[in-house]
Design a protein around this motif. Structure first.
Motif, PDB file in Angstrom:
ATOM      1  N   LEU A 111     -56.558  -6.453  24.730  1.00  0.00           N
ATOM      2  CA  LEU A 111     -56.004  -5.122  24.448  1.00  0.00           C
ATOM      3  C   LEU A 111     -55.303  -4.510  25.661  1.00  0.00           C
ATOM      4  CD1 LEU A 111     -56.067  -3.328  21.966  1.00  0.00           C
ATOM      5  CD2 LEU A 111     -58.133  -2.257  22.833  1.00  0.00           C
ATOM      6  N   PHE A 112     -55.924  -4.623  26.814  1.00  0.00           N
ATOM      7  CA  PHE A 112     -55.437  -3.855  27.973  1.00  0.00           C
ATOM      8  C   PHE A 112     -54.551  -4.638  28.927  1.00  0.00           C
ATOM      9  CE2 PHE A 112     -57.590  -0.279  26.651  1.00  0.00           C
ATOM     10  CZ  PHE A 112     -58.910  -0.555  26.363  1.00  0.00           C
ATOM     11  N   TYR A 113     -54.534  -5.960  28.817  1.00  0.00           N
ATOM     12  CA  TYR A 113     -53.706  -6.726  29.757  1.00  0.00           C
ATOM     13  C   TYR A 113     -52.220  -6.338  29.673  1.00  0.00           C
ATOM     14  CZ  TYR A 113     -51.297 -10.531  32.063  1.00  0.00           C
ATOM     15  OH  TYR A 113     -50.466 -11.252  32.864  1.00  0.00           O
ATOM     16  N   PRO A 114     -51.609  -6.284  28.462  1.00  0.00           N
ATOM     17  CA  PRO A 114     -50.181  -5.929  28.429  1.00  0.00           C
ATOM     18  C   PRO A 114     -49.931  -4.533  28.991  1.00  0.00           C
ATOM     19  CG  PRO A 114     -50.896  -6.789  26.310  1.00  0.00           C
ATOM     20  CD  PRO A 114     -52.129  -6.552  27.118  1.00  0.00           C
ATOM     21  N   LEU A 115     -50.857  -3.607  28.716  1.00  0.00           N
ATOM     22  CA  LEU A 115     -50.665  -2.228  29.176  1.00  0.00           C
ATOM     23  C   LEU A 115     -50.793  -2.129  30.693  1.00  0.00           C
ATOM     24  CD1 LEU A 115     -52.790  -0.471  26.406  1.00  0.00           C
ATOM     25  CD2 LEU A 115     -50.320  -0.799  26.465  1.00  0.00           C
ATOM     26  N   SER A 116     -51.764  -2.849  31.259  1.00  0.00           N
ATOM     27  CA  SER A 116     -51.948  -2.782  32.715  1.00  0.00           C
ATOM     28  C   SER A 116     -50.763  -3.429  33.423  1.00  0.00           C
ATOM     29  CB  SER A 116     -53.255  -3.447  33.129  1.00  0.00           C
ATOM     30  OG  SER A 116     -53.201  -4.828  32.890  1.00  0.00           O
ATOM     31  N   ARG A 190     -50.378  -7.046  19.385  1.00  0.00           N
ATOM     32  CA  ARG A 190     -50.545  -5.724  18.773  1.00  0.00           C
ATOM     33  C   ARG A 190     -50.547  -4.641  19.838  1.00  0.00           C
ATOM     34  NH1 ARG A 190     -52.473  -4.421  13.178  1.00  0.00           N
ATOM     35  NH2 ARG A 190     -52.475  -2.167  13.344  1.00  0.00           N
ATOM     36  N   SER A 191     -51.249  -4.946  20.940  1.00  0.00           N
ATOM     37  CA  SER A 191     -51.335  -3.988  22.046  1.00  0.00           C
ATOM     38  C   SER A 191     -49.958  -3.748  22.652  1.00  0.00           C
ATOM     39  CB  SER A 191     -52.293  -4.537  23.098  1.00  0.00           C
ATOM     40  OG  SER A 191     -52.347  -3.693  24.193  1.00  0.00           O
ATOM     41  N   THR A 192     -49.149  -4.793  22.721  1.00  0.00           N
ATOM     42  CA  THR A 192     -47.783  -4.658  23.250  1.00  0.00           C
ATOM     43  C   THR A 192     -46.989  -3.682  22.384  1.00  0.00           C
ATOM     44  OG1 THR A 192     -47.834  -6.921  24.070  1.00  0.00           O
ATOM     45  CG2 THR A 192     -45.688  -5.909  23.849  1.00  0.00           C
ATOM     46  N   ARG A 203     -39.835  -3.088  26.987  1.00  0.00           N
ATOM     47  CA  ARG A 203     -39.968  -4.446  27.538  1.00  0.00           C
ATOM     48  C   ARG A 203     -40.819  -5.322  26.638  1.00  0.00           C
ATOM     49  NH1 ARG A 203     -41.015  -3.336  33.952  1.00  0.00           N
ATOM     50  NH2 ARG A 203     -39.339  -1.863  34.220  1.00  0.00           N
ATOM     51  N   ILE A 204     -40.578  -5.262  25.381  1.00  0.00           N
ATOM     52  CA  ILE A 204     -41.429  -6.007  24.452  1.00  0.00           C
ATOM     53  C   ILE A 204     -41.343  -7.518  24.667  1.00  0.00           C
ATOM     54  CG2 ILE A 204     -41.820  -6.544  22.023  1.00  0.00           C
ATOM     55  CD1 ILE A 204     -41.289  -3.638  21.383  1.00  0.00           C
ATOM     56  N   PRO A 205     -40.156  -8.126  24.798  1.00  0.00           N
ATOM     57  CA  PRO A 205     -40.109  -9.591  24.992  1.00  0.00           C
ATOM     58  C   PRO A 205     -40.867 -10.029  26.250  1.00  0.00           C
ATOM     59  CG  PRO A 205     -37.931  -8.752  24.476  1.00  0.00           C
ATOM     60  CD  PRO A 205     -38.790  -7.570  24.710  1.00  0.00           C
ATOM     61  N   GLU A 206     -40.705  -9.274  27.373  1.00  0.00           N
ATOM     62  CA  GLU A 206     -41.416  -9.660  28.600  1.00  0.00           C
ATOM     63  C   GLU A 206     -42.924  -9.557  28.426  1.00  0.00           C
ATOM     64  OE1 GLU A 206     -37.707  -7.541  30.374  1.00  0.00           O
ATOM     65  OE2 GLU A 206     -38.811  -7.570  28.496  1.00  0.00           O
ATOM     66  N   MET A 207     -43.379  -8.489  27.747  1.00  0.00           N
ATOM     67  CA  MET A 207     -44.814  -8.298  27.555  1.00  0.00           C
ATOM     68  C   MET A 207     -45.391  -9.381  26.653  1.00  0.00           C
ATOM     69  SD  MET A 207     -45.812  -5.758  29.319  1.00  0.00           S
ATOM     70  CE  MET A 207     -44.578  -5.998  30.571  1.00  0.00           C
TER      71      MET A 207
END
Lengths: 457, 64
Positions: A111-116, A190-192, A203-207
């Motif tokens: 959950l938090f990896y893409p956000l961090s 989902r988190s992305t 930055r959806i593709p990078e995430m």
């Protein structure tokens, strides 16, 4: 129906200790990384409040789950008579709590990896990645579990150990691991998407790519760790020598992985990239030395127990534990120091004295773990030599090589700084692992020859 | 404390530790540890062992 009360009790104790270890690690790492965020935020910009705690949500989730489990476990048995039934109930509780914390950790990471990652790139500060923190935690727990299982004479793959289809059972478990990582990837995707709405980024593709890479790496590391553990368990259960030719070749492969990281590091250092760019790039490969170090430790753990079962020299057993202590806690300390160092990253770049100070701290820590390793290695080889298991021809070159390597390392720390020192230090660590592996292989051969001679007599 | 009576009863029936373990539904290591005194089984496991060996609790586990 298979139900072994002894195994269930021991698994409960191991789960309890694992929860404690994970919670302490998460608390410490979380505090250090949060300080990193606070002190490295660029003061000229105003960021959303969420930016200040998002990078450490993984550690918060692990720590909070652990603290709740520990608190409930503490009060579980209060006021009840201490008997067999309570012992069994407590063990069952700790096993469930351990499973819960594991799943919460994986879900939090997803959950938090893409956000961090988004926060880190948005505010452009160098930090130890959440991925490294998670991988370091999983491998630390794997090393503890492997040691604890072997210490208590229980096995991870108990249900299939005596089956001729052991390989198939291992593959099935790898399949389950694959499904688990796919679920993790799904949550990360989902988190992305949620992050795109919440933090308003495009930055959806990078995430998505970063999430794919994360879960691929986690699957590779856990799959290799589990496969190695399965092979070692089978060899150990059938009383075959753990450090045979095939496993020695695998051990060399592990050492080569570490060498590969050193090569990548060298390429980056000479590429002309900025320090922040180098650190971000190295984050994606930082799992290599971490994982290689822990896989090396798995072999040491099994070999130590095999050696102990032969009833050999007590001093050599102490030596083994010192060597393990240098590799595992020493490696974890080294990692925490790099997290700590990131807190003062900006001031380190600007202030040459702080730069030198951290270089010296790194140096002293490495020298300390090396001294522990050296003491353990000397005890390890002194015992068998005294019992004439290994000829003196192995003792003298091994001791000389160790002393020379230590001397060279101390000299380099006083003369060199910065990037060159990092490379030399990694090179010496590789050589250290190589001759330890070689020595263990020779010792294993000597023990086998000794056992064969005893049987013939 | 070692449990030699259990070991003798098992060998009288020509059972290996692994075979006895499989009958009872525990690991070979647990049987080994019980016989060597490294583990104290619960009453439930004691009863399962007694049933498998055809003896009573007194025969196998009572301290003389």
């Amino acid at each position: 129906m298979f139900y072994d009360e002894r195994i269930e009790l021991e698994r409960g104790k191991i789960a309890r200790n694992g929860i404690l270890l994970a919670t302490l690690y998460a608390l410490l790492c979380g505090m250090l990384r949060w300080m990193n965020v606070l002190l490295n935020m660029d003061g000229s910009h105003t960021y959303p409040k969420s930016y200040y705690y998002l990078p450490v949500w993984f550690e918060i989730a692990v720590a909070v789950t652990g603290l709740v489990c520990l608190a409930v476990g503490l009060f579980f048995s209060l006021g009840r008579p201490k008997d067999e039934r309570l012992t069994a109930e407590c063990a069952a509780y700790w096993r469930r709590a351990g499973t819960l914390q594991l799943f919460v950790s994986l879900a939090a990471l997803a959950l938090f990896y893409p956000l961090s990652l988004l926060v880190q790139t948005n505010i452009n500060y160098a930090a130890v990645d959440t991925m490294q923190v998670a991988v370091n935690l999983f491998l630390l727990l794997a090393a503890y579990v492997a040691f604890a299982f072997k210490e208590r004479d229980i096995y991870f793959n108990y249900a299939a150990l005596e089956s001729p289809r052991y390989g198939l059972a291992v593959l099935k478990n790898l399949g389950k691991l694959g499904i688990l990582t796919l679920c993790g990837l799904g949550i990360s995707c989902r988190s992305t998407a949620l992050g795109a709405l919440w933090l308003q980024h495009t930055r959806i593709p990078e995430m998505l790519l970063a999430s794919l890479l994360l879960w691929l790496l986690i699957f590779i590391i856990l799959a290799i760790t589990y496969t190695m553990l399965s092979v070692l368990e089978r060899l150990s259960y059938e009383k075959r020598r753990v450090l045979s030719g095939a496993t020695f070749a695998t051990l060399l492969l592990v050492i080569l992985l570490r060498a590969a990281y050193t090569a990548v590091e060298a390429l980056l250092l000479n590429s002309g990239a900025t320090m922040v760019e180098q650190l971000i790039a190295l984050n994606y490969f930082a799992w290599l030395p971490l994982a290689a170090g822990f896989w090396f430790v798995l072999f040491l753990i099994y070999f130590y127990h095999e050696y102990r079962e032969t009833g050999r020299d007590r001093l050599a057993r102490v030596g083994f534990l010192l060597v393990l202590g240098a590799e595992v806690p020493g490696g974890a300390l080294d990692f925490l120091l790099s997290v700590f160092q990131m807190i003062f990253h900006r001031s380190i770049i600007e202030n040459i004295e702080q730069n030198l100070l951290f270089g010296k701290i790194n140096g002293w820590l490495a020298a300390f773990t090396y001294l522990v390793f050296l003491a353990g290695f000397v005890l390890l080889i002194a015992g068998p030599v005294r019992r004439a298991l290994v000829g003196k021809k192995h003792l003298i070159p091994a001791t000389l090589l160790t002393a020379v390597a230590l001397g060279v390392e101390i000299f380099l720390y006083t003369q060199l700084h910065g990037n060159t020192l990092l490379l030399i230090r990694d090179g010496i660590a590789l050589i250290r692992q190589l001759y330890l592996a070689l020595f263990l292989f020779l010792l294993s051969r000597s023990i086998s020859e000794g056992d064969s001679a005893a049987i013939r007599e | 404390m070692e449990n030699n009576r259990m070991r003798e009863a098992r060998t009288k029936l020509h059972l290996s530790q692994g075979e006895l373990a499989r009958q009872i539904g525990v690991s070979r290591q647990t049987i080994n540890m019980i016989e060597n005194g490294g583990y104290n089984p619960t009453i439930e496991l004691c009863i399962r062992i007694c049933r498998a060996l055809g003896l009573t609790l007194n025969d196998l586990f009572w301290e003389e």
